[in-house]
Design a protein around this motif. Sequence first.
Motif, PDB file in Angstrom:
ATOM      1  N   HIS A  62     -65.214 -38.826  43.751  1.00 45.63           N
ATOM      2  CA  HIS A  62     -64.067 -39.488  44.378  1.00 45.63           C
ATOM      3  C   HIS A  62     -64.331 -39.742  45.865  1.00 45.63           C
ATOM      4  O   HIS A  62     -63.911 -40.770  46.405  1.00 45.63           O
ATOM      5  N   ALA A  63     -65.028 -38.818  46.499  1.00 44.22           N
ATOM      6  CA  ALA A  63     -65.356 -39.014  47.911  1.00 44.22           C
ATOM      7  C   ALA A  63     -66.266 -40.215  48.095  1.00 44.22           C
ATOM      8  O   ALA A  63     -66.120 -40.990  49.042  1.00 44.22           O
ATOM      9  N   ASP A  64     -67.220 -40.389  47.166  1.00 44.14           N
ATOM     10  CA  ASP A  64     -68.100 -41.563  47.223  1.00 44.14           C
ATOM     11  C   ASP A  64     -67.295 -42.849  47.075  1.00 44.14           C
ATOM     12  O   ASP A  64     -67.541 -43.840  47.771  1.00 44.14           O
ATOM     13  N   ALA A  65     -66.325 -42.835  46.153  1.00 40.89           N
ATOM     14  CA  ALA A  65     -65.482 -44.021  45.961  1.00 40.89           C
ATOM     15  C   ALA A  65     -64.651 -44.307  47.203  1.00 40.89           C
ATOM     16  O   ALA A  65     -64.492 -45.463  47.617  1.00 40.89           O
ATOM     17  N   ILE A  66     -64.142 -43.242  47.835  1.00 42.36           N
ATOM     18  CA  ILE A  66     -63.359 -43.421  49.064  1.00 42.36           C
ATOM     19  C   ILE A  66     -64.227 -44.005  50.167  1.00 42.36           C
ATOM     20  O   ILE A  66     -63.819 -44.925  50.886  1.00 42.36           O
ATOM     21  N   ALA A  67     -65.452 -43.485  50.287  1.00 44.71           N
ATOM     22  CA  ALA A  67     -66.360 -43.997  51.320  1.00 44.71           C
ATOM     23  C   ALA A  67     -66.653 -45.478  51.108  1.00 44.71           C
ATOM     24  O   ALA A  67     -66.701 -46.265  52.060  1.00 44.71           O
ATOM     25  N   THR A  68     -66.844 -45.870  49.851  1.00 45.16           N
ATOM     26  CA  THR A  68     -67.099 -47.278  49.557  1.00 45.16           C
ATOM     27  C   THR A  68     -65.889 -48.127  49.883  1.00 45.16           C
ATOM     28  O   THR A  68     -66.009 -49.236  50.424  1.00 45.16           O
ATOM     29  N   ARG A  69     -64.702 -47.620  49.565  1.00 50.60           N
ATOM     30  CA  ARG A  69     -63.485 -48.378  49.879  1.00 50.60           C
ATOM     31  C   ARG A  69     -63.277 -48.506  51.382  1.00 50.60           C
ATOM     32  O   ARG A  69     -62.835 -49.547  51.884  1.00 50.60           O
ATOM     33  N   VAL A  70     -63.617 -47.447  52.122  1.00 50.83           N
ATOM     34  CA  VAL A  70     -63.522 -47.525  53.581  1.00 50.83           C
ATOM     35  C   VAL A  70     -64.489 -48.585  54.108  1.00 50.83           C
ATOM     36  O   VAL A  70     -64.158 -49.392  54.984  1.00 50.83           O
ATOM     37  N   GLN A  71     -65.710 -48.595  53.562  1.00 52.24           N
ATOM     38  CA  GLN A  71     -66.689 -49.605  53.963  1.00 52.24           C
ATOM     39  C   GLN A  71     -66.184 -51.002  53.619  1.00 52.24           C
ATOM     40  O   GLN A  71     -66.347 -51.944  54.397  1.00 52.24           O
ATOM     41  N   ALA A  72     -65.558 -51.135  52.445  1.00 53.61           N
ATOM     42  CA  ALA A  72     -65.031 -52.437  52.037  1.00 53.61           C
ATOM     43  C   ALA A  72     -63.935 -52.908  52.991  1.00 53.61           C
ATOM     44  O   ALA A  72     -63.889 -54.080  53.384  1.00 53.61           O
ATOM     45  N   ALA A  73     -63.060 -51.974  53.390  1.00 53.10           N
ATOM     46  CA  ALA A  73     -61.986 -52.339  54.304  1.00 53.10           C
ATOM     47  C   ALA A  73     -62.539 -52.760  55.662  1.00 53.10           C
ATOM     48  O   ALA A  73     -62.100 -53.758  56.257  1.00 53.10           O
ATOM     49  N   THR A  74     -63.521 -52.017  56.145  1.00 48.43           N
ATOM     50  CA  THR A  74     -64.136 -52.355  57.434  1.00 48.43           C
ATOM     51  C   THR A  74     -64.814 -53.709  57.385  1.00 48.43           C
ATOM     52  O   THR A  74     -64.673 -54.538  58.292  1.00 48.43           O
ATOM     53  N   ALA A  75     -65.561 -53.948  56.306  1.00 46.63           N
ATOM     54  CA  ALA A  75     -66.267 -55.224  56.181  1.00 46.63           C
ATOM     55  C   ALA A  75     -65.289 -56.388  56.057  1.00 46.63           C
ATOM     56  O   ALA A  75     -65.550 -57.475  56.582  1.00 46.63           O
TER      57      ALA A  75
END
Length: 300
Positions: A62-75
Motif C-alpha cells: 500500500h505504501a508503494d501505491a501511495i508513493a506512486t499516487r503522490v508521484q502522479a499528483a506531482t507530475a
Amino acid sequence: MLIFREIARTGSIAGAARGLGWTQPAVSQHLRHLERQAGTPLVLRRPRGVQLTEAGRALLRHADAIATRVQAATADLEAMVQLRAGTVRLAAFPSAGATLIPAAMSLLAERHPGLDVRLRAAEPPQAVAQLDAGEVDLAITFTHAGQTPPGTGELTRIPAGQDPLRLVLPRTHPSAGPPDTPLDLRALADDTWIGGCERCTAHLLQTCELAGFTPDIRHGTDDYVLTQALIARGLAVGLLPQLALDAARDPRVAVRPALDVRPRTLYVLHHREAEQIPAVRSALRAILDITATHTPAPTG
C-alpha cells in the motif's frame, strides 16, 4: 507511510534517515507512531538493519501505491504548469533499445518536445526489478513461448507485439539457403551452438529438446554482435530474435526462418497508477504506436 517505505527500501532506519535527510530519532519516532496505529510490529530490529514482518510486507504494498499516487499528483501539477513538461524513465532489453525504442523516443519528441526521456538498457529481470524499485517508469521486456510473462500482479502488463526467432548460420553451412524457406532445427542437431542470456538459453534447450535433440552449447553471450561474429567464422550456429538482426546484421552470416519455433512476445510494464502521469502515458502511447507498425526486416 512514505517514511516506512523508505525504511523498507533501504533496509535500515539509518539508511532511511540518510535518504530523507532526517535524524535517526525522528525516523524512529515516526515508525513507532505508525506501529501504534497499526496495532502490530511492522519491522524486526536487527543489529545490521531491519526485517519486515508479515504485516510490514502487507503494508509496504500500500505504501508503494501511495508513493506512486503522490508521484502522479506531482507530475499532473507540473504538466499543467509547464505545458506537459516532465520526465519519463525507460528500461528496455538491448535489441529493443537499439531498434524500437529510439523510434518511439523520436516520435515522442515530435509530439511532446518538452519531455525529458531517459533510457536504460536492461534485460527483462533487471528491468522489472528497476520498475519495482521506482527507478524507471516503464519496462520493455519479452518472454519466450512457454515461459512465465515478466512482472507480478502488482504491475500492469501490456502485450506489444511479437519478435520472430531466426536461425543464424555461417554462409558456407550446407543449410545456409534458401533464405525464405523455414529450416528444421533437426538439420543442425550435430552443430555447435551459441547460447544467449539465461532465459534465452533455457528456451533454446527446451526448443531443441522438443525437436528431438540436445544442443551442444559451447559458447554463451547475450551480445548479438559477438554471436554473429562467432557464427561468421564457422564456430557455431545460433537462434537470434529478428530485433537483434535488425539492430546489427553481419553480412557474413546466413539467416533462415526456424520451423515450428514460436516468436517471443514483447511487453510494456508499469505500475497501475503510473498511466495517470502525463509523461508516462504519452511515452506508453508512442511505444505502442511504434510496436504496432513495426515489421521485421526481410531475412536472407
